[in-house]
Scaffold this active site. Structure first.
Site, PDB file in Angstrom:
ATOM      1  N   HIS A   1      -5.848   1.843  -4.426  1.00 32.37           N
ATOM      2  CA  HIS A   1      -4.845   1.319  -3.491  1.00 32.37           C
ATOM      3  C   HIS A   1      -4.400  -0.083  -3.875  1.00 32.37           C
ATOM      4  O   HIS A   1      -4.971  -0.728  -4.757  1.00 32.37           O
ATOM      5  CB  HIS A   1      -5.413   1.317  -2.069  1.00 32.37           C
TER       6      HIS A   1
ATOM      7  N   HIS B   1      -2.702   1.386   6.749  1.00 28.74           N
ATOM      8  CA  HIS B   1      -3.054   1.295   5.332  1.00 28.74           C
ATOM      9  C   HIS B   1      -3.223   2.693   4.757  1.00 28.74           C
ATOM     10  O   HIS B   1      -3.699   3.612   5.424  1.00 28.74           O
ATOM     11  CB  HIS B   1      -4.352   0.501   5.130  1.00 28.74           C
TER      12      HIS B   1
ATOM     13  N   CYS C   1       0.812  -1.223   0.000  1.00 23.90           N
ATOM     14  CA  CYS C   1       0.000   0.000   0.000  1.00 23.90           C
ATOM     15  C   CYS C   1       0.843   1.269   0.000  1.00 23.90           C
ATOM     16  O   CYS C   1       0.662   2.158  -0.846  1.00 23.90           O
ATOM     17  CB  CYS C   1      -0.984  -0.011   1.171  1.00 23.90           C
TER      18      CYS C   1
END
Length: 345
Positions: free
Chosen positions: A319, A307, A258
């Site tokens: 993402h 994240h 990520c």
């Protein structure tokens, strides 16, 4: 005498109950035969455990990324310190020759000065304290001896710092190895759980993931203005990576985790941001409302800030979500991760 009475017949109510029970049994049997089998609760539990392990793996990945970034900085610092020490050693060697010439001159003129003897000994640190011993040396010679002592002390300090940095680096590298084992262990656990499913069940899970990947190709993003020119450039770079695989610890150009995606994308726009999601959460301007976000803003997810992705407009995040997935668009509301805040670089 034997009885010849007729057996008592069952009452009407009793017959009706039996008939209804039999009919219900037949109906249930028929329904069971024609309906899909009830889902196995243990199988549903497997999917939940796999999802949890993937989440824990991505959280450990961000810690691994942080340790890797620290290791990179320490390696550079150690290299710089060692190079500086080497330069100082070279300069010290030249001064040593100069001091040797002073010593030789002193010896020829009537014996080696005590200060020079002390300087050339294994412990020259205190030689200047004996000021009376300096009377026989010229100002130029004193300056040379003072420079020698200063550079020697500087070299010793440089070497001590390099040694300390090397010890820090070794500790960080050990942490890297531990994190790597943790991530690999969780991914192995997830695979072991998946292997308990039938081939058909695994295929259904894979198809569900593939549908999520394919759906990102049809997402409607709208025409919202980007947060800035550089954010637009970073977001454009990230969009060009849609469909590439999530790989833990990867930062492009052909696979990403990520924070690897976001840091790589901003780097393409000429902007350097930290490597980890936790560090990226604390740069730029914080935006607490989803409604105030613009495409190109970073979105920080999960309570531990583990994240990060790009806000893509229309309630979507772009993402690299998790192991086994691809870089894709996804509804923020359906991502399964709580939104914490946005960051405008």
């Amino acid at each position: 005498m034997a009885s010849h009475r007729r057996p008592k017949q069952p009452g009407q109510t009793y017959v009706t109950v039996l008939t209804a029970t039999a009919a219900a049994t037949v109906a249930l049997s028929a329904q069971s035969a024609s309906a899909d089998p009830l889902p196995d609760p243990s199988k549903k539990g497997v999917q939940a455990q796999v999802d949890r392990l993937y989440e824990e793996a991505t959280q450990a990945t961000e810690k691994y990324n942080g340790a890797k970034e620290t290791a990179g900085k320490l390696e550079k610092e150690v290299k710089d310190l060692q190079e500086t020490a080497a330069r100082k050693q070279s300069g010290l060697n030249g001064l040593r020759n100069q001091v040797g010439s002073i010593a030789a001159a002193q010896y020829r003129s009537g014996g080696l000065d005590p200060s020079v003897q002390l300087l050339l000994s294994s412990d020259p640190d205190g030689f200047l304290d004996k000021a009376s011993a300096m009377d026989r040396l010229s100002a130029q010679q004193v300056a040379a001896l003072q420079q020698y002592e200063s550079q020697q002390r500087g070299l010793q300090q440089q070497r001590r710092e390099a040694t300390e940095k090397l010890q820090d680096l070794q500790s960080v590298r050990k942490g890297l190895g531990d994190r790597k084992k943790e991530i690999q262990g969780k991914l192995a656990q997830a695979q072991k759980l998946l292997n308990t499913l039938t081939a058909e069940e695994r295929a259904r899970i894979a198809e569900k993931e593939e549908r999520a990947n394919r759906s990102s190709e049809r997402v409607q993003l709208g025409n919202e203005a980007s947060a800035s020119q550089r954010a637009a450039a970073a977001f454009s770079a990230a969009k060009s990576r849609v469909g590439l695989p999530y790989v833990w610890g990867a930062s492009g150009p052909n696979s990403f985790d990520c924070s690897g995606l976001t840091s790589w994308a901003f780097n393409q726009a000429g902007v350097s941001i930290p490597r980890t999601s936790q560090a990226q959460a604390n740069v730029g301007s914080r935006i607490n409302s989803l409604s105030a976000l613009k495409p190109g803003d970073l979105i920080i997810m999960r309570t531990d800030l583990s994240h990060v992705g790009f806000y893509a407009g229309n309630g979507q995040i772009l993402h690299a979500p998790k192991p086994g997935a691809q870089v894709r668009y996804e509804s923020i509301a359906r991502s399964g991760m709580p939104f914490m805040w946005g960051v405008r670089i």
